[in-house]
Write a protein that holds these residues in place. Sequence first.
Motif, short mmCIF file in Angstrom:
data_model
loop_
_atom_site.label_atom_id
_atom_site.label_comp_id
_atom_site.label_asym_id
_atom_site.label_seq_id
_atom_site.Cartn_x
_atom_site.Cartn_y
_atom_site.Cartn_z
N UNK A 122 14.45 -4.18 -17.04
CA UNK A 122 14.12 -5.54 -17.45
C UNK A 122 14.46 -6.56 -16.38
N UNK A 123 15.57 -6.36 -15.69
CA UNK A 123 16.00 -7.32 -14.68
C UNK A 123 15.11 -7.34 -13.45
N UNK A 124 14.50 -6.20 -13.12
CA UNK A 124 13.80 -6.10 -11.84
C UNK A 124 12.33 -5.71 -11.96
N UNK A 125 11.77 -5.82 -13.16
CA UNK A 125 10.39 -5.41 -13.38
C UNK A 125 9.41 -6.23 -12.54
N UNK A 126 9.73 -7.48 -12.26
CA UNK A 126 8.82 -8.32 -11.48
C UNK A 126 9.04 -8.20 -9.97
N UNK A 127 9.98 -7.35 -9.59
CA UNK A 127 10.29 -7.20 -8.16
C UNK A 127 9.97 -5.80 -7.64
N UNK A 128 9.12 -5.11 -8.37
CA UNK A 128 8.64 -3.82 -7.88
C UNK A 128 9.53 -2.64 -8.18
N UNK A 129 10.55 -2.85 -9.00
CA UNK A 129 11.47 -1.75 -9.33
C UNK A 129 11.06 -1.17 -10.69
N UNK A 130 10.91 0.14 -10.71
CA UNK A 130 10.72 0.85 -11.97
C UNK A 130 11.96 1.69 -12.24
N UNK A 131 12.48 1.62 -13.44
CA UNK A 131 13.67 2.37 -13.81
C UNK A 131 13.41 3.08 -15.13
N UNK A 132 13.46 4.41 -15.10
CA UNK A 132 13.22 5.22 -16.28
C UNK A 132 14.30 6.29 -16.40
N UNK A 133 14.41 6.88 -17.57
CA UNK A 133 15.32 8.02 -17.72
C UNK A 133 14.61 9.14 -18.47
N UNK A 134 15.10 10.35 -18.24
CA UNK A 134 14.55 11.50 -18.94
C UNK A 134 15.60 12.02 -19.92
N UNK A 135 15.12 12.57 -21.02
CA UNK A 135 15.99 13.09 -22.08
C UNK A 135 15.62 14.55 -22.33
N UNK A 142 1.86 7.65 -9.51
CA UNK A 142 1.10 7.91 -10.73
C UNK A 142 1.73 7.22 -11.94
N UNK A 143 3.03 6.96 -11.86
CA UNK A 143 3.74 6.32 -12.99
C UNK A 143 3.99 4.84 -12.71
N UNK A 144 3.13 4.21 -11.93
CA UNK A 144 3.37 2.84 -11.49
C UNK A 144 3.37 1.81 -12.62
N UNK A 145 2.91 2.19 -13.81
CA UNK A 145 2.92 1.27 -14.95
C UNK A 145 3.95 1.70 -16.00
N UNK A 146 4.87 2.55 -15.59
CA UNK A 146 5.89 3.08 -16.51
C UNK A 146 7.26 2.59 -16.07
N UNK A 147 7.93 1.83 -16.92
CA UNK A 147 9.30 1.42 -16.62
C UNK A 147 10.05 1.13 -17.92
N UNK A 148 11.36 1.35 -17.89
CA UNK A 148 12.19 1.13 -19.06
C UNK A 148 12.04 2.19 -20.12
N UNK A 149 11.44 3.33 -19.76
CA UNK A 149 11.16 4.37 -20.74
C UNK A 149 12.25 5.43 -20.77
N UNK A 150 12.51 5.96 -21.95
CA UNK A 150 13.36 7.14 -22.13
C UNK A 150 12.44 8.26 -22.58
N UNK A 151 12.10 9.14 -21.66
CA UNK A 151 11.05 10.12 -21.89
C UNK A 151 11.66 11.46 -22.31
N UNK A 152 11.27 11.95 -23.48
CA UNK A 152 11.78 13.21 -24.00
C UNK A 152 10.99 14.38 -23.41
#
Length: 245
Positions: free
Chosen positions: A163-176, A228-238
């Motif tokens: 959320x803090x860096x979404x407009x600055x080109x940072x994507x942050x995701x986690x896997x579960x 390929x995941x350039x539109x994916x951020x803030x996700x917790x992917x199972x």
Amino acid sequence: MTQRLAGKTAFLTAAGQGMGRAAALAFAQEGAQVWATDINAEALATLDHPGIRTRVLDVRNSAEVALAAADIGPVNVLFNCAGFVHNGSILQCSEDDWDFSVDLNLSSMFRVTRAFLPGMLEHGGGAIINMASMASSLKGFPNRFVYGTTKAGVIGFTKAVAADFVKQGIRCNCICPGTVDTPSLRGRIASAADPVQAEKDFIARQPMGRLATVDDISPLLVYLASDESKFVTGAALSVDGGVTI
């Protein structure tokens, strides 16, 4: 391989074995220049790939983490994989157990991300991937009190950074992930009072009827590291074989 990560530099923690090792090899095979780090020098020495450079690193040491970031410079991909599985309820969790688990499972991500994020921002963005778990962070499991607590924290950490860096080109995701057949798991099975039954119990909680392999998980990591995941951020992917259905 299709060189999906060509031109990217990736930094990984806990890359000596298990999921970290699998990710390091998968990233390198897809064309990334990989920095594989671990506290275990002997484990790192077994990583033999021209695209992989290794560095011994204690992610619980802020000075070591800061020095690594300064030495290596900007990276495009960061995979925070270091962690520890404590067995027990709140009544079996001492203050030392709590402090160690929180420090390794969650605070290490804070140290590493804080150290490498400025370089990512200076160079227009990057992909951060954090290791969470389906265990307790998405579904409660017995005797995973502090582990589940920290992994739930990883999801919150991931969403906050995203959320803090979404407009600055940072994507942050986690896997579960579900239960993955790694040296860590094999160690826990071996230490059980009845290892044969322990393995059966781990398998039984997977609706697909088997343990995951590292090769079941690494394609998702490559996807999150790639454009390929350039539109994916803030996700917790199972990726849990149906445990959290």
